[in-house]
Design an enzyme around this catalytic site. Structure first.
Site, PDB file in Angstrom:
ATOM      1  NE  ARG A  85      -2.224  -0.474   3.679  1.00  0.00           N
ATOM      2  CZ  ARG A  85      -2.181   0.767   4.185  1.00  0.00           C
ATOM      3  NH1 ARG A  85      -2.799   1.755   3.588  1.00  0.00           N
ATOM      4  NH2 ARG A  85      -1.518   1.012   5.297  1.00  0.00           N
ATOM      5  CB  SER A 145       1.663  -7.410   9.071  1.00  0.00           C
ATOM      6  OG  SER A 145       2.431  -8.247   8.251  1.00  0.00           O
ATOM      7  CE  LYS A 169      -4.965  -9.845  11.432  1.00  0.00           C
ATOM      8  NZ  LYS A 169      -5.523 -10.088  10.091  1.00  0.00           N
ATOM      9  CB  THR A 170      -3.214 -15.367   8.592  1.00  0.00           C
ATOM     10  OG1 THR A 170      -3.611 -14.040   8.224  1.00  0.00           O
ATOM     11  CG2 THR A 170      -3.703 -16.337   7.542  1.00  0.00           C
ATOM     12  CE  LYS A 207      -5.811  -4.583   4.875  1.00  0.00           C
ATOM     13  NZ  LYS A 207      -6.528  -5.315   5.951  1.00  0.00           N
ATOM     14  CG  HIS A 222      -7.220  -5.168  10.718  1.00  0.00           C
ATOM     15  ND1 HIS A 222      -5.902  -4.808  10.875  1.00  0.00           N
ATOM     16  CD2 HIS A 222      -7.259  -5.932   9.604  1.00  0.00           C
ATOM     17  CE1 HIS A 222      -5.181  -5.328   9.893  1.00  0.00           C
ATOM     18  NE2 HIS A 222      -5.982  -6.023   9.109  1.00  0.00           N
ATOM     19  CG  ASP A 227      -7.536  -8.643   6.955  1.00  0.00           C
ATOM     20  OD1 ASP A 227      -6.676  -8.603   7.849  1.00  0.00           O
ATOM     21  OD2 ASP A 227      -7.652  -7.751   6.100  1.00  0.00           O
ATOM     22  NE  ARG A 254       0.269  -8.978   1.906  1.00  0.00           N
ATOM     23  CZ  ARG A 254      -0.257  -8.795   3.115  1.00  0.00           C
ATOM     24  NH1 ARG A 254      -1.307  -9.498   3.497  1.00  0.00           N
ATOM     25  NH2 ARG A 254       0.269  -7.916   3.939  1.00  0.00           N
TER      26      ARG A 254
END
Length: 549
Positions: free
Chosen positions: A54, A247, A251-252, A210, A229, A266, A337
């Site tokens: 981003r 990040s 989390k994932t 996003k 989030h 997410d 990604r």
């Protein structure tokens, strides 16, 4: 002619390929040279270097009188742009699309809960962008949308990933990009009041994802819904949980639990109906991903299939001429990604909805090695840590960084939370109290010393602590109060034999050095709180829970 009318005219034109079959999106992306077919059938694509992530400094929100007081303009990520400049960019985008030989459009939704599903109409000149929305956004459902608070308020998104703005035309209106030495040629812009968005000059898929997440995070609180989030999953007994973290905090990975059905990894909303996923897909970070440690994500991205049926988009990962990927090669970017539909995972809840969460986990990767690996938070402490959103940036990830850098990102997603901070924090506290939700802080970072001296907490140990929290078994153990961070630390944890890991000082060779480093980090907490929230009217009962105060 206003922008919305022009967009609707484009959407209804004979030349636009609107809602074409997924297989055709894939075929045209390959035929147009937008992607190549890998050995597994997944699509491999690469973006210009400025689009490997981003661009926060080019991400702007239109400042209008109607919404001005609802947005926290003191947040470094809420960058205002005047309506005239936004209109110029949108007009330039539509001029280009009207002349484009190829146009693609998709009608999709955000929000699995029909009470607040947001209709999203995307128009672009890039087949891969259309496919990305098909991976990430939810299928159009006219009947479901009829009951949504946004049924008559669709959002229109215009995406030109590979065109660039004319820097001379926007001199004095957009920022000077030091990389270019002149006015920026990129904008990711949102007009919340007119429900319009534009991505001009960014080919990073996350810019689309996003932007729409930020829009949802602005719109939903007005409807009494807390956007988060986070990832979410549900146990066999219907017990749901939320995992929040920046990040690199896991989390994932931690949400992909074979014993719990995944709602999403997410973006979720917490309404009076419970929790629900906004999306229909995942956008997983791929660097160092292994089939052994994260088989679900790896299989979703790299399972073998005919390319016309596959459709996973592998973005900016190293690939060899024979079509195999090297996920350990970060020479192009460490931010490779994979975009894929949720249905590519084996253990998901198809409705992407669940009841009110019994447990919330805040994840941090503390590279200082001083935060306990698991601790319980009171309601006030949860609101404080939600406001702070702490983790560490590791030494070696950027030139000149030799020590871990403290990162605070409010609500574990500061760039995407545009409203005033008290709105989100208050909503969390109210829901915790109303539904009896327990909140735990999980440190997936270092033990036995800071990064470079200690070691990363083993994933099996972290999973054991997470399982103990989610199962409710941590409710019945004895706790102590951490003297520096004020959180409640368990003296024992089911599934953990060596309890010394629960107390950071016991894992360091020099306990005094551990305390000194902890107090230094606590001072950074206090300094950031004062800077970010000193004039925001945060209640004292929350403020006093800040370490270092």
């Amino acid at each position: 002619m206003d922008h919305r009318t022009r967009i609707e005219r484009l959407l209804g034109g004979d030349g636009v390929k609107r809602n074409i079959a997924r297989s055709r999106m894939i075929e045209e992306g390959v035929d147009n040279g937008e992607a190549m077919v890998s050995a597994s059938g997944a699509l491999a694509t690469w973006t210009p270097t400025e689009s490997t992530g981003r661009s926060p400094k080019d991400t702007v929100i239109v400042e209008r009188a109607e919404s001005r007081d609802s947005i926290d303009w003191t947040s470094p990520n809420n960058i205002p742009v005047d309506p005239e400049t936004f209109d110029m960019v949108m007009s330039d985008a539509l001029d280009l699309l009207e002349k484009s030989p190829r146009l693609y459009a998709t009608d999709r939704m955000l929000g699995a809960d029909p009470a607040y599903a947001l209709p999203v109409h995307t128009v672009t000149d890039w087949a891969l962008t259309a496919l990305f929305t098909d991976n990430m956004f939810r299928p159009w459902d006219e009947e479901l949308l009829a009951g949504s608070v946004f049924a008559d308020q669709p959002f229109h998104l215009v995406v030109l990933p590979y065109h660039k703005l004319d820097p001379d035309r926007y001199q004095g209106r957009l920022r000077i990009d030091p990389r270019l030495g002149h006015t920026s040629t990129m904008m990711v812009g949102m007009d919340m009041d007119r429900r319009l968005g534009v991505v001009f000059g960014s080919a990073y898929g996350g810019s689309v994802k996003k932007l729409m997440f930020t829009v949802m995070n602005y719109l939903l609180p007005e409807e009494g819904i807390l956007p988060l989030h986070c990832s979410a999953n549900e146990g066999e007994d219907g017990d749901s949980a939320l995992l929040l973290g920046l990040s690199g905090t896991g989390k994932t990975t931690l949400s992909a639990d074979p014993s719990r059905a995944l709602l999403g990894d997410d973006e979720h909303g917490w309404s009076d109906n419970g929790i629900s996923n906004f999306e229909n897909g995942c956008y997983a970070k791929l660097i160092d991903l292994s089939a052994e440690k994260e088989p679900e994500i790896h299989n979703a991205c790299f399972h073998e299939d005919d390319y016309r049926s596959h459709g996973a988009i592998i973005e900016n990962a190293m690939v060899y001429p024979w079509g195999e990927f090297d996920l350990y090669d970060d020479r192009f970017t460490p931010n490779s990604r994979g975009s894929y539909p949720l249905r590519y995972l084996t253990n998901i809840k198809e409705s992407s909805r669940a009841g009110h969460p019994q447990t919330i986990l805040f994840l941090t990767a503390d590279a200082n090695g001083v935060i306990p690996p698991v601790s319980r938070l009171t309601r006030q402490q949860a609101m404080l840590w939600f406001l702070m959103g702490y983790t560490s940036k590791l030494a070696g990830t950027e030139t000149g960084i030799t020590e871990p850098v403290t990162v605070f990102s409010r609500f574990f997603g500061e760039p995407f939370m545009p409203r005033n901070p008290d709105v989100y924090a208050t909503m969390l506290g109210e829901r915790m109290e109303r539904h009896g939700t327990s909140v735990y802080l999980i440190n997936t970072g270092w033990t036995g010393g800071p990064y470079g001296q200690g070691s990363r907490i083993d994933l099996p140990l972290t999973r054991a602590m997470v399982n103990a929290a989610l199962s409710g078994r941590l409710e019945d153990v004895e706790y102590r109060s951490d003297p520096v961070f004020k959180v409640q630390v368990p003296l024992t944890c089911p599934g953990i034999e060596d309890t010394s890991i629960l107390t950071p000082e016991l894992t360091w060779d020099d306990p005094a050095a551990c305390r000194t480093r902890a107090e230094k980090l606590a001072g950074e907490f206090a300094e950031h709180f004062q800077k970010a929230y000193g004039d925001k009217g945060i209640p004292e009962e929350i403020a006093r829970e800040c370490p270092g105060r």
